[in-house]
Design a protein around this motif. Sequence first.
Motif, PDB file in Angstrom:
ATOM      1  N   ILE A  61       0.878  -1.168   0.000  1.00 14.61           N
ATOM      2  CA  ILE A  61       0.000   0.000   0.000  1.00 14.61           C
ATOM      3  C   ILE A  61       0.911   1.213   0.000  1.00 14.61           C
ATOM      4  O   ILE A  61       1.765   1.350   0.872  1.00 14.61           O
ATOM      5  N   VAL A  83      -2.823   0.496  -4.126  1.00 18.07           N
ATOM      6  CA  VAL A  83      -2.871  -0.805  -3.454  1.00 18.07           C
ATOM      7  C   VAL A  83      -2.514  -1.849  -4.503  1.00 18.07           C
ATOM      8  O   VAL A  83      -3.128  -1.887  -5.567  1.00 18.07           O
ATOM      9  N   GLU A 108      -8.606  -7.312  -2.651  1.00 13.94           N
ATOM     10  CA  GLU A 108      -9.811  -7.011  -1.876  1.00 13.94           C
ATOM     11  C   GLU A 108      -9.500  -6.967  -0.381  1.00 13.94           C
ATOM     12  O   GLU A 108     -10.019  -6.114   0.345  1.00 13.94           O
ATOM     13  N   LYS A 152      -7.750  -3.715   0.358  1.00 15.46           N
ATOM     14  CA  LYS A 152      -8.708  -2.603   0.353  1.00 15.46           C
ATOM     15  C   LYS A 152      -9.465  -2.559   1.676  1.00 15.46           C
ATOM     16  O   LYS A 152      -9.677  -1.492   2.246  1.00 15.46           O
ATOM     17  N   GLU A 153      -9.862  -3.728   2.166  1.00 16.02           N
ATOM     18  CA  GLU A 153     -10.590  -3.804   3.435  1.00 16.02           C
ATOM     19  C   GLU A 153      -9.701  -3.361   4.598  1.00 16.02           C
ATOM     20  O   GLU A 153     -10.157  -2.665   5.514  1.00 16.02           O
ATOM     21  N   ARG A 173      -9.611   0.386   4.480  1.00 17.95           N
ATOM     22  CA  ARG A 173     -10.869   0.963   4.973  1.00 17.95           C
ATOM     23  C   ARG A 173     -10.951   0.887   6.501  1.00 17.95           C
ATOM     24  O   ARG A 173     -11.417   1.822   7.154  1.00 17.95           O
ATOM     25  N   GLU A 200     -12.135   5.969  -6.423  1.00 16.38           N
ATOM     26  CA  GLU A 200     -11.476   4.893  -7.155  1.00 16.38           C
ATOM     27  C   GLU A 200     -11.185   5.344  -8.582  1.00 16.38           C
ATOM     28  O   GLU A 200     -12.073   5.786  -9.300  1.00 16.38           O
ATOM     29  N   ASP A 238      -8.011   0.175 -12.082  1.00 19.05           N
ATOM     30  CA  ASP A 238      -6.917  -0.737 -11.780  1.00 19.05           C
ATOM     31  C   ASP A 238      -6.074  -0.964 -13.024  1.00 19.05           C
ATOM     32  O   ASP A 238      -6.477  -0.679 -14.145  1.00 19.05           O
ATOM     33  N   GLN A 278      -4.540  -1.126  -7.779  1.00 19.74           N
ATOM     34  CA  GLN A 278      -5.758  -0.329  -7.682  1.00 19.74           C
ATOM     35  C   GLN A 278      -5.348   1.072  -7.216  1.00 19.74           C
ATOM     36  O   GLN A 278      -4.649   1.204  -6.225  1.00 19.74           O
ATOM     37  N   TYR A 316      -6.339   5.018  -6.013  1.00 19.49           N
ATOM     38  CA  TYR A 316      -7.352   5.858  -5.383  1.00 19.49           C
ATOM     39  C   TYR A 316      -6.819   7.279  -5.278  1.00 19.49           C
ATOM     40  O   TYR A 316      -5.627   7.481  -5.083  1.00 19.49           O
TER      41      TYR A 316
END
Length: 160
Positions: A39, A48, A57, A60-61, A64, A79, A82, A91, A93
């Motif tokens: 990250i 990410v 995924e 990302k979690e 968050r 977002e 990707d 990905q 952001y």
Amino acid sequence: MPSFDIVSETDMHEVTNAVDQAKRDLGNRWDFKNVEADIELNDKTITVSAEQEFQLEQLKEMLRMAFAKRQIDPRALAEEGDSKAGKLIKQHYTLKQGIETDMAKKIVKMIKDQKMKVQASIQGDKVRVTGKKRDDLQQAIAMLKEAELDVPLQFNNFRD
């Protein structure tokens, strides 16, 4: 005349702390041992990257969750899309700062549609709301907090 400003700001120091926390969590996770995942924070973009889609995924979690621990609204992340680079999936952001003109117009329209005794005006990347009574301003704040907008809003510069 009482007034307040509606802004959408993200504290970059807290974002840096949240990204660092997510990186520490990444280093402690047993399911990410010997896995190329990261990250990164560059200016106002967060990248990410992981080898597999499900790992992406999970990252990302984790991000968050770190944002939630630092009281940063996850809606501040926009977002971008990707990309694939070798065996990594990335990905991207961006962090939303300020209220865009379209959203500001929508906020002003919402306030006017409620027929409240306040006036709203767009001033750059913020919206200033003025009224004769403090109660009217508080009613406007409550209405905006209940509205489902896709940007995090803060209410500051409240003056009597």
